[in-house]
Design a protein around this motif. Sequence first.
Motif, mmCIF file in Angstrom:
data_model
loop_
_atom_site.group_PDB
_atom_site.id
_atom_site.type_symbol
_atom_site.label_atom_id
_atom_site.label_comp_id
_atom_site.label_asym_id
_atom_site.label_seq_id
_atom_site.Cartn_x
_atom_site.Cartn_y
_atom_site.Cartn_z
ATOM 1 N N ASP A 1 23.660 20.645 149.073
ATOM 2 C CA ASP A 1 24.718 19.417 148.786
ATOM 3 C C ASP A 1 24.179 18.684 149.941
ATOM 4 O O ASP A 1 24.600 19.299 151.455
ATOM 5 C CB ASP A 1 26.299 20.243 148.995
ATOM 6 C CG ASP A 1 27.022 19.013 148.734
ATOM 7 O OD1 ASP A 1 28.630 19.131 148.387
ATOM 8 O OD2 ASP A 1 26.814 17.736 148.432
ATOM 9 N N GLN B 1 33.791 7.647 145.902
ATOM 10 C CA GLN B 1 32.334 8.190 145.471
ATOM 11 C C GLN B 1 32.723 9.845 145.420
ATOM 12 O O GLN B 1 32.930 10.924 144.476
ATOM 13 C CB GLN B 1 30.982 7.936 145.277
ATOM 14 C CG GLN B 1 30.759 7.083 145.207
ATOM 15 C CD GLN B 1 29.455 6.598 145.570
ATOM 16 O OE1 GLN B 1 28.719 7.521 144.370
ATOM 17 N NE2 GLN B 1 28.900 5.986 146.364
ATOM 18 N N LEU C 1 23.010 14.900 140.058
ATOM 19 C CA LEU C 1 24.302 14.251 140.272
ATOM 20 C C LEU C 1 25.640 15.627 139.747
ATOM 21 O O LEU C 1 24.980 15.896 138.749
ATOM 22 C CB LEU C 1 24.451 12.796 139.743
ATOM 23 C CG LEU C 1 25.881 12.280 140.187
ATOM 24 C CD1 LEU C 1 26.039 11.616 141.195
ATOM 25 C CD2 LEU C 1 26.056 10.728 139.140
ATOM 26 N N LYS C 2 26.093 15.543 140.391
ATOM 27 C CA LYS C 2 26.957 17.137 140.199
ATOM 28 C C LYS C 2 28.103 16.730 138.937
ATOM 29 O O LYS C 2 27.528 17.836 137.831
ATOM 30 C CB LYS C 2 28.148 17.665 141.604
ATOM 31 C CG LYS C 2 27.183 18.704 141.835
ATOM 32 C CD LYS C 2 28.039 18.917 143.107
ATOM 33 C CE LYS C 2 28.525 18.099 144.945
ATOM 34 N NZ LYS C 2 28.963 18.427 145.921
ATOM 35 N N THR D 1 33.761 18.323 139.230
ATOM 36 C CA THR D 1 32.471 18.676 138.520
ATOM 37 C C THR D 1 33.676 20.024 138.464
ATOM 38 O O THR D 1 32.295 20.997 137.966
ATOM 39 C CB THR D 1 31.930 19.519 140.078
ATOM 40 O OG1 THR D 1 31.740 17.285 140.594
ATOM 41 C CG2 THR D 1 30.570 19.780 140.239
ATOM 42 N N VAL E 1 26.671 16.446 151.503
ATOM 43 C CA VAL E 1 27.517 16.491 152.453
ATOM 44 C C VAL E 1 28.795 17.879 152.619
ATOM 45 O O VAL E 1 28.386 18.526 152.354
ATOM 46 C CB VAL E 1 29.065 15.143 151.986
ATOM 47 C CG1 VAL E 1 30.333 15.023 152.982
ATOM 48 C CG2 VAL E 1 28.948 14.142 151.132
ATOM 49 N N ASN F 1 27.278 14.145 144.758
ATOM 50 C CA ASN F 1 28.465 13.318 143.919
ATOM 51 C C ASN F 1 27.871 11.935 144.824
ATOM 52 O O ASN F 1 28.499 11.392 144.373
ATOM 53 C CB ASN F 1 28.965 14.355 144.102
ATOM 54 C CG ASN F 1 29.769 14.897 142.516
ATOM 55 O OD1 ASN F 1 29.379 14.480 142.038
ATOM 56 N ND2 ASN F 1 30.803 15.652 143.264
ATOM 57 N N TYR F 2 26.911 12.023 145.677
ATOM 58 C CA TYR F 2 27.163 10.180 145.904
ATOM 59 C C TYR F 2 25.484 9.980 144.573
ATOM 60 O O TYR F 2 24.817 10.648 144.083
ATOM 61 C CB TYR F 2 25.963 10.286 146.936
ATOM 62 C CG TYR F 2 26.643 10.248 148.202
ATOM 63 C CD1 TYR F 2 26.643 11.286 149.282
ATOM 64 C CD2 TYR F 2 28.075 9.583 148.472
ATOM 65 C CE1 TYR F 2 27.452 11.586 149.733
ATOM 66 C CE2 TYR F 2 28.840 9.870 149.568
ATOM 67 C CZ TYR F 2 28.939 10.927 150.242
ATOM 68 O OH TYR F 2 29.870 11.084 150.660
ATOM 69 N N ASP G 1 32.431 23.036 149.074
ATOM 70 C CA ASP G 1 33.701 23.220 148.183
ATOM 71 C C ASP G 1 33.614 24.415 147.368
ATOM 72 O O ASP G 1 32.767 24.651 146.480
ATOM 73 C CB ASP G 1 33.447 21.917 146.861
ATOM 74 C CG ASP G 1 34.871 21.928 146.030
ATOM 75 O OD1 ASP G 1 35.381 21.492 146.975
ATOM 76 O OD2 ASP G 1 35.105 22.444 145.000
ATOM 77 N N ARG H 1 34.726 11.969 142.588
ATOM 78 C CA ARG H 1 34.216 13.171 142.129
ATOM 79 C C ARG H 1 33.891 15.355 142.260
ATOM 80 O O ARG H 1 33.477 15.639 141.447
ATOM 81 C CB ARG H 1 32.562 13.180 141.929
ATOM 82 C CG ARG H 1 32.384 11.457 141.325
ATOM 83 C CD ARG H 1 31.140 11.155 141.264
ATOM 84 N NE ARG H 1 30.073 10.262 140.735
ATOM 85 C CZ ARG H 1 29.652 9.592 141.044
ATOM 86 N NH1 ARG H 1 28.658 9.054 142.271
ATOM 87 N NH2 ARG H 1 28.859 8.375 140.078
#
Lengths: 128, 553
Positions: free
Chosen positions: A58, B333, A108-109, B341, A60, A89-90, A10, B337
């Motif tokens: 990460d 999720q 966890l981000k 973030t 994903v 973020n899971y 991202d 998120r």
Amino acid sequence: MDKIFLIEDDQSIIDVYKIAFKSAKINAEFFSWGKEAIEKIKDIQSNKEEKPKIMLIDLVLPDISGLEILKLVKENEKTKDILCFVFSNYTNSEQGEFNGVKPDKFILKTNITPTELVKLVKESINHN
Amino acid sequence: MDIIKIRGITLFVVALLNLFLVLALWYKSKKDKARIWLGYTALFSGFYAFFCGATYFFWDKGMEVSLGWYKATWLGVLLLPCFIVFTYYFTGKTKNLYLKAIVFYGISFVIVYLSFTTDLFVKSLRLNAYNISSLAGPLDPFGRVFILFCLAISITNLLKEYFTAEGFRKIQIRYFILGTSIFVVTGMITTSIIPFIIKESPYYDIAAYLSFVWIGLTSYAILKYKLMDIKIITTELFSFALWITLALKIFLSENSQDRIINIGVFLAVLFFGIFLIRSVTKEVRQKEQLEKLAKEIEGAYEKEKAAHEVEKKAREELESLGRAKNQFLLAIQHHLRTPLTAMIGYSDLILNGAYGKQSKKMLEVINKFQASTKSLIKMVNEFLDITQFQLGKEVVNLISGIEIEPIISEIAEELKFETEKKGIYLKLQKPEKLFAIKADREKLKAALYNIIDNAVKYTLKGGVDIKIESKDVFKIIIKDTGIGMSQNHQKNLFNKTFERGEEAKKTFTTGRGIGLYIASEIIKAHKGKIWADSEGEGKGSTFHIELPYEAIN
């Protein structure tokens, strides 16, 4: 100089952490694609590149799962001492599903601010 | 007794048997036209047999007498139109029946009348050693053709129906056609072909026997429901044959003594035969019932198996639905998120000077922005936790060596802004020893945050006291001087529903009841206990949390 890797797809998150690490004077390298990271790790394993102290991975990624990278790093003699923090973020209830390869930390981000992450990274580098 | 008389008697017996057929067919036949008309057929067949028999039996009265009787046998021709009508009723093709019937009956009556009153059909009789043969008149061939024509019509009707019929009915028609064909062929041979060759007809009585067999078979097919019980059929046929033979013996007895013995034997065999037939029938019926039962059981088993399959499928579908839901949640999720973030990240950078020094006003604004973002993140976390609970998944990952005191300190720090704004205190009574327990740090922090935040939210003056104890169990006690709870409220505090109690509803419009539910689920997942008490509304509340501890440093 000690360096760290951040493997994250991202762009907005990369932007945030670029500034954060720059402000904190941490040498960070960024990868948006899993394959890029894999190539780099393979180079490290064949002594073509220097290895980082910490890798923030990460789960994903657009092309592969972060777990593959984690596995690659941890199952190799040369690279298994690199600190691998799964940066995702899971929720950490998914921790059990890491196929037997455990990360050094699970982050966890959304629950950590850049300031806190920078602090954590610095502590981990110094600790080692 | 001479052979001629004996032949006459046997024919009388056949006539009698035909009569039995008539009775069997007409008995309780009600409106079954097919049975009624087959009965008429049997009646005229009986007449034929009787008149044949009379021709033989009264031979000793002279040729004229016998000739009279023999001419009367042509009355039997009426059985043909009766049989045709039977086939029409049986196959259900009763359109224009009266019209067709009139034609056949018309011709038949003409034949009967002419044969009675003239010698156009029968010329004379001739006695041989064991036989009386007849010499036919000029119109006799036409009579034969007519008979053949009637039989052809009957067989055609039956054949048409045979090809469209199914199952039992098909079997029935098969019997009819068989019987009729036998009659036609042998009748043809004995009454038409042979006489044509040898110019006299000595075997006309065979037709009587044949007609009985033919109508007998047809009647049997009509009367019996289940034809294919070979056992029953053969038992019956055997018994009938035995009875007929024994009945004949009675008539052919030489003297009274013989006759009495023969009657006795006949009666005995009659009763025994009836008994045998009934027992065989019972056995066959029982076997059929057993087969039916076995089929029903198999049917029930199949149904059960099918029901099992349905249940299994439903379960599999449910599981796959659960998995799909899970996949969906995982994806959500991540997607929810990711932007959060970035929001937390940027606000943090600004607050920490990464973009240079900011004005006090700007910092205030960014703080509020960050607070909202954190609130949203918290909500997302809780929402996901609830769904995980509901899916029955393990939500906590317990790790040893987690210290509680730092967690609570962090919470206090995070709530500092709010407590200062409200002018209430938040005191943590630090324990003498340091405690480490087995816990999931993030989740436990979220749970404790909910409880303490709750206490802060519903306290307007005074403050919140937090105490950590470890007498025999590890305990955290959170006491506030807030609005308190009624008895009723205390009962439903940790329910899933969004209970906020009447007082709370009045004081605040924000607030989520799920926070306490989540907190209690997390504490339970840590194998701990949580409860709350209050002396009443306006008198503050105390939350008690117990956790199992593993090590004391």
